[in-house]
Design a protein around this motif. Sequence first.
Motif, PDB file in Angstrom:
ATOM      1  N   ALA A 142       0.826  -1.205   0.000  1.00 17.20           N
ATOM      2  CA  ALA A 142       0.000   0.000   0.000  1.00 17.20           C
ATOM      3  C   ALA A 142       0.862   1.258   0.000  1.00 17.20           C
ATOM      4  CB  ALA A 142      -0.933  -0.002   1.206  1.00 17.20           C
TER       5      ALA A 142
ATOM      6  N   MET B 206       1.446   8.772  -6.590  1.00 16.95           N
ATOM      7  CA  MET B 206       1.646  10.218  -6.415  1.00 16.95           C
ATOM      8  C   MET B 206       2.845  10.713  -7.221  1.00 16.95           C
ATOM      9  SD  MET B 206      -0.884  11.134  -4.706  1.00 16.95           S
ATOM     10  CE  MET B 206      -0.480  12.813  -4.363  1.00 16.95           C
TER      11      MET B 206
ATOM     12  N   TRP C  15       0.912   3.856  -3.107  1.00 17.41           N
ATOM     13  CA  TRP C  15       0.579   5.262  -2.915  1.00 17.41           C
ATOM     14  C   TRP C  15       1.720   6.156  -3.386  1.00 17.41           C
ATOM     15  CZ3 TRP C  15       2.615   9.234   0.068  1.00 17.41           C
ATOM     16  CH2 TRP C  15       1.828  10.377   0.155  1.00 17.41           C
TER      17      TRP C  15
END
Length: 179
Positions: free
Chosen positions: A103, A111, A107
């Motif tokens: 995770a 980004m 992420w």
Amino acid sequence: MAPPLRLARTAVFAVVCLGLGVAAHVLGGASVPMPAMAAALALAFAAAYPLSGRERSFAAILPLLTGLQVILHLLFSLSHTASPHALTGHLHAGLVPDLGMLAAHGWAVGMTALWLARGEAALWALLRRLAVRLLVIRLPLLTPTPFSTPLCTTEPPMLRSAVLRHVVSGRGPPRVAAA
């Protein structure tokens, strides 16, 4: 595209990719040896160079960055000089990451890919505007011929964020309602 600009764009992508991988690995509690970093930078540079000839979108950047981060994770995990027992407390101890690490990596990759895609869009918008401006400056110097086609001298539209495009400003005093 000119080779210096292509090399510069490739170098930016490779350094950002390496920085993301090293930062995630160090924040996970491990060190990254210098030979592994050099190999990772060369690998990221070699993978990004073929795609740096034209504008890359988020859909092109995300899979490339994801694949490189997986390869860098494996490279950094295999490059540890410590024994496997010394790495038991380290988040990157195994080659297969746990759900929390996946995770966090997902992420960070998402980004970073979004950030790189926005930078790509800004760079190409700037280059298009610069080309139009240089054409407008150079246009009076060209001698028109009777059979020449007119050149486009309008600037491309400014890129605006889709989020702010339809926002109504609520600044100022409230309107007085007539009673």
